[in-house]
Design a protein around this motif. Structure first.
Motif, PDB file in Angstrom:
ATOM      1  N   SER A  64       0.828  -1.207   0.000  1.00  0.00           N
ATOM      2  CA  SER A  64       0.000   0.000   0.000  1.00  0.00           C
ATOM      3  C   SER A  64       0.865   1.262   0.000  1.00  0.00           C
ATOM      4  N   PHE A  65       2.008   1.208   0.667  1.00  0.00           N
ATOM      5  CA  PHE A  65       2.900   2.370   0.716  1.00  0.00           C
ATOM      6  C   PHE A  65       3.488   2.670  -0.659  1.00  0.00           C
ATOM      7  N   MET A  66       3.960   1.657  -1.368  1.00  0.00           N
ATOM      8  CA  MET A  66       4.601   1.872  -2.670  1.00  0.00           C
ATOM      9  C   MET A  66       3.609   2.421  -3.695  1.00  0.00           C
ATOM     10  N   GLY A  67       2.324   2.135  -3.515  1.00  0.00           N
ATOM     11  CA  GLY A  67       1.310   2.688  -4.401  1.00  0.00           C
ATOM     12  C   GLY A  67       1.069   4.173  -4.166  1.00  0.00           C
ATOM     13  N   LYS A  68       1.631   4.729  -3.079  1.00  0.00           N
ATOM     14  CA  LYS A  68       1.417   6.134  -2.725  1.00  0.00           C
ATOM     15  C   LYS A  68       2.688   6.972  -2.890  1.00  0.00           C
ATOM     16  N   LEU A  69       3.627   6.505  -3.674  1.00  0.00           N
ATOM     17  CA  LEU A  69       4.881   7.249  -3.812  1.00  0.00           C
ATOM     18  C   LEU A  69       4.678   8.647  -4.370  1.00  0.00           C
ATOM     19  N   TYR A  70       3.607   8.838  -5.137  1.00  0.00           N
ATOM     20  CA  TYR A  70       3.290  10.189  -5.616  1.00  0.00           C
ATOM     21  C   TYR A  70       3.147  11.143  -4.442  1.00  0.00           C
ATOM     22  N   GLN A  71       2.716  10.597  -3.305  1.00  0.00           N
ATOM     23  CA  GLN A  71       2.351  11.435  -2.176  1.00  0.00           C
ATOM     24  C   GLN A  71       3.519  11.812  -1.267  1.00  0.00           C
ATOM     25  N   LEU A  72       4.729  11.277  -1.508  1.00  0.00           N
ATOM     26  CA  LEU A  72       5.871  11.716  -0.706  1.00  0.00           C
ATOM     27  C   LEU A  72       5.999  13.224  -0.872  1.00  0.00           C
ATOM     28  N   ASN A  73       6.167  13.936   0.215  1.00  0.00           N
ATOM     29  CA  ASN A  73       6.166  15.399   0.187  1.00  0.00           C
ATOM     30  C   ASN A  73       7.504  15.947  -0.324  1.00  0.00           C
ATOM     31  N   LEU A  74       7.829  15.593  -1.554  1.00  0.00           N
ATOM     32  CA  LEU A  74       9.080  16.018  -2.169  1.00  0.00           C
ATOM     33  C   LEU A  74       8.915  17.365  -2.868  1.00  0.00           C
ATOM     34  N   PRO A  75      10.001  18.119  -3.038  1.00  0.00           N
ATOM     35  CA  PRO A  75       9.926  19.378  -3.781  1.00  0.00           C
ATOM     36  C   PRO A  75      10.012  19.141  -5.292  1.00  0.00           C
ATOM     37  N   SER A  76       9.256  18.171  -5.760  1.00  0.00           N
ATOM     38  CA  SER A  76       9.128  17.853  -7.184  1.00  0.00           C
ATOM     39  C   SER A  76       7.927  16.927  -7.302  1.00  0.00           C
ATOM     40  N   ILE A  77       7.413  16.812  -8.511  1.00  0.00           N
ATOM     41  CA  ILE A  77       6.309  15.880  -8.751  1.00  0.00           C
ATOM     42  C   ILE A  77       6.641  15.102 -10.010  1.00  0.00           C
ATOM     43  N   SER A  78       6.593  13.768  -9.894  1.00  0.00           N
ATOM     44  CA  SER A  78       6.830  12.905 -11.040  1.00  0.00           C
ATOM     45  C   SER A  78       5.688  11.895 -11.118  1.00  0.00           C
ATOM     46  N   ILE A  79       5.020  11.881 -12.253  1.00  0.00           N
ATOM     47  CA  ILE A  79       3.936  10.937 -12.509  1.00  0.00           C
ATOM     48  C   ILE A  79       4.392  10.073 -13.688  1.00  0.00           C
ATOM     49  N   PRO A  80       4.886   8.849 -13.428  1.00  0.00           N
ATOM     50  CA  PRO A  80       5.437   8.034 -14.516  1.00  0.00           C
ATOM     51  C   PRO A  80       4.409   7.232 -15.300  1.00  0.00           C
ATOM     52  N   ASP A  81       3.147   7.276 -14.877  1.00  0.00           N
ATOM     53  CA  ASP A  81       2.149   6.408 -15.516  1.00  0.00           C
ATOM     54  C   ASP A  81       0.762   7.037 -15.552  1.00  0.00           C
ATOM     55  N   LEU A  82       0.655   8.240 -16.094  1.00  0.00           N
ATOM     56  CA  LEU A  82      -0.629   8.941 -16.146  1.00  0.00           C
ATOM     57  C   LEU A  82      -1.498   8.373 -17.262  1.00  0.00           C
ATOM     58  N   LYS A  83      -2.619   7.773 -16.872  1.00  0.00           N
ATOM     59  CA  LYS A  83      -3.557   7.236 -17.870  1.00  0.00           C
ATOM     60  C   LYS A  83      -4.722   8.202 -18.068  1.00  0.00           C
ATOM     61  N   ASN A  84      -5.369   8.572 -17.002  1.00  0.00           N
ATOM     62  CA  ASN A  84      -6.501   9.482 -17.074  1.00  0.00           C
ATOM     63  C   ASN A  84      -6.244  10.708 -16.212  1.00  0.00           C
ATOM     64  N   SER A  85      -6.370  10.505 -14.894  1.00  0.00           N
ATOM     65  CA  SER A  85      -6.224  11.617 -13.970  1.00  0.00           C
ATOM     66  C   SER A  85      -5.594  11.119 -12.669  1.00  0.00           C
ATOM     67  N   VAL A  86      -4.702  11.935 -12.093  1.00  0.00           N
ATOM     68  CA  VAL A  86      -4.056  11.628 -10.813  1.00  0.00           C
ATOM     69  C   VAL A  86      -4.030  12.908 -10.001  1.00  0.00           C
ATOM     70  N   THR A  87      -4.323  12.787  -8.705  1.00  0.00           N
ATOM     71  CA  THR A  87      -4.232  13.926  -7.796  1.00  0.00           C
ATOM     72  C   THR A  87      -3.191  13.620  -6.734  1.00  0.00           C
ATOM     73  N   VAL A  88      -2.267  14.552  -6.550  1.00  0.00           N
ATOM     74  CA  VAL A  88      -1.262  14.430  -5.499  1.00  0.00           C
ATOM     75  C   VAL A  88      -1.403  15.623  -4.570  1.00  0.00           C
TER      76      VAL A  88
END
Length: 181
Positions: A64-88
């Motif tokens: 469950s944690f690895m599925g939320k890597l988008y949510q790490l509070n990093l000073p960058s945003i990387s979405i490697p697999d955008l199909k439709n819509s993602v919210t971080v």
């Protein structure tokens, strides 16, 4: 991206290609601005510990944690697999003046709509020093395996502080086992 003479910057390697943000460094350091950034992206060290532990030795509680890597509070945003819509979401901490208002500016990656809520962060002497915002990415154009780049920046009204983070988005029309770009 161009050099000081206006010529396109080439990435090292074979074959040669035009440089993208993955090939370029973070820029020049301005010590005065670094000492007074206005906003910072704090992350709890336990999140990094869990990330590294799950990366090295996956366990049952890592799924469950690895599925939320988008949510790490990093000073960058990387979405490697955008199909439709993602919210971080990201949280910033005001380390500047107690009374400050920041407004967002987004340079959206090509083929992607980006919206930020809220568009303004207001800090007062009596409010929390932390503010959370959400960024929604929606694919407009599906180009398999190609990263596009943009940025998100918060600036105060006096433009004394500008806090910019990079965005990298890779749209995915279909997942392929051998797709490694």
């Amino acid at each position: 991206m161009t050099d000081g003479f206006g010529m396109p910057i080439q990435a090292e390697g074979v074959p040669r290609k035009l440089a993208d943000p993955f090939d370029i460094g973070g820029g020049h350091i301005d010590p005065d601005r670094a000492a007074d950034p206005g906003l910072v992206y704090d992350i709890d060290p336990s999140e990094y510990t869990k990330f590294f532990t799950c990366t090295l030795r996956p366990r049952d509680d890592c799924q469950s944690f690895m599925g939320k890597l988008y949510q790490l509070n990093l000073p960058s945003i990387s979405i490697p697999d955008l199909k439709n819509s993602v919210t971080v979401s990201r949280t910033v901490t005001n380390v500047g003046p107690a009374e400050a208002t920041y407004r967002v500016t987004v340079e959206a990656p090509a083929g992607v709509d980006v919206s930020v809520e809220p568009e303004e962060l207001a800090f007062t002497m009596y409010s929390s020093k932390n503010a959370t915002f959400k960024v929604t990415f929606t694919a407009r154009q599906m180009v398999q395996g190609v990263y596009t780049f943009g940025s998100l920046a918060w600036s105060d009204h006096g433009e004394e502080h500008l806090v910019r983070i990079p965005i990298a988005v890779r749209t995915v029309a279909e997942e392929f086992v051998a797709d490694v770009s």
